[in-house]
Scaffold this active site. Sequence first.
Site, PDB file in Angstrom:
ATOM      1  CG  ASN A 318      -2.213   0.788   0.950  1.00  0.00           C
ATOM      2  OD1 ASN A 318      -2.340   1.466  -0.069  1.00  0.00           O
ATOM      3  ND2 ASN A 318      -3.160   0.708   1.880  1.00  0.00           N
ATOM      4  CG  HIS A 349      -7.025   0.889   7.432  1.00  0.00           C
ATOM      5  ND1 HIS A 349      -5.809   1.494   7.622  1.00  0.00           N
ATOM      6  CD2 HIS A 349      -6.904   0.140   6.311  1.00  0.00           C
ATOM      7  CE1 HIS A 349      -4.976   1.113   6.657  1.00  0.00           C
ATOM      8  NE2 HIS A 349      -5.616   0.302   5.851  1.00  0.00           N
TER       9      HIS A 349
END
Length: 463
Positions: A318, A349
């Site tokens: 990521n 998140h």
Amino acid sequence: QINFVACQLFALLAAFWFRIYLSPSHASSAVRHAFATLFGIYFAVFCFGWYSIHLFVLVMMNYGIMNMASIPNIHRYSFVVAMGYLTLCHISRIYIFHYGILTTDFSGPLMIITQKITTLACQLHDGIGRQAEELTAEQNRLAVKSRPSLLEYLSYLLNFMSIIAGPCSNYKDYIAFIEGRHVHMKLLEVNWKQKGYDRLPDPSPTGAVMYKLCITLVSLILFLTLTKNFPMAYIIDNEFLDKTPFLSRLGYLYVVTQAAKPKYYFAWTLADAVNNAAGYGFSGVDERGTFRWDLLSNLNIWNIETATSFKMYIENWNIQTAAWLKRVCYDRAPWYPTALTFILSALWHGIYPGYYFTFLTGILITLAARAIRNNCRHYFLSSVPLKIAYDVVTWAVTQLAVCYTVAPFVMLAVEPTIKFYKSVYFHMHVLSILVLLLLPIRPQTHSVRRAQNQAMLNSVKSK
């Protein structure tokens, strides 16, 4: 999920059309901005229906902040509003609307837009509200010197290449792409006359797109065949725990973690291919003279699977989110930058407890891994056999540490997470704490790091 894949495939076709028929030589920047924005809005509505209104509300709220807030506070207000709205949406979709676990919904695009909003706000603050000598070399390069127009702003946040699955990119890079300067700027970094060229080459992204589509196809096949056959939930099954020895449980943990990766490889590589197909993502020429299209790549699979340190693994997984965290948090945090960065990542998140178990554990393991590397690695560099042995051991420990850390991220809830950690005796937590207690820690303070960055910038300026 079907809408997600369909939108990305349509976006891929639209990207080829955009590059060929709306290239900078055929269309003005305003036309390219408009089409990129309209396509993005259409894909968002098609994929998420009325839930896509959340994207547009957040975008317009922060456009107001960007134009009305004072420059010294623009990054703070934008950050609080964007992260606050994202968090409220995370709460509502889980506890109010009772969405299924890990469904593909509007929160994904909202997370990407949050990254872009805060990135632009910070870079605008750097460009207008700070002096050049206060910035690091990277901040100085990416600083935005004037507020964007509404069309530029909407295009950056809602363009069809990245609205569904990202990645987040820097505002100046995106504007250079729309205006047709993106590739040219990178090519000027190379002395082409010395290489025998009488003019600048014209790199094509077709080869890179085809290569990434092959990776996407393989990832999809692996996801369909492996992921459902090796569920993470099995590692806390009572029968499995009763009959399986400790080392075998660790081995199976590695297998199920590997089986969970292909869906991320699929989504991120396809998103990268979409941007490349539109002509965006050129990063220059490597030492072998090969054109590179990895400016927006979100992962390096080889470096992930062969990582010999926790840091190396994180840096290649990521990637664009890690870059965002560094630019808006780590480089700007007045104290405890590592801890604050992990906490921000967890908050971004979502609100599942598993995310916080993962990132808080990540803080501990990162600090322990850093201490081991600083105190021990130099002893193993004196000979090739020692270096190979060190790499093999650190690879195995890194892979197991990552599996141990991310298991709660997949399981999400508190009860299965505690059950899992009890089943493996909290061994990574215990070992990390012992390392931090026994090994001397030589941290580089945030102020020292900033001073070194500033010294580097001053050196570059003087030259």
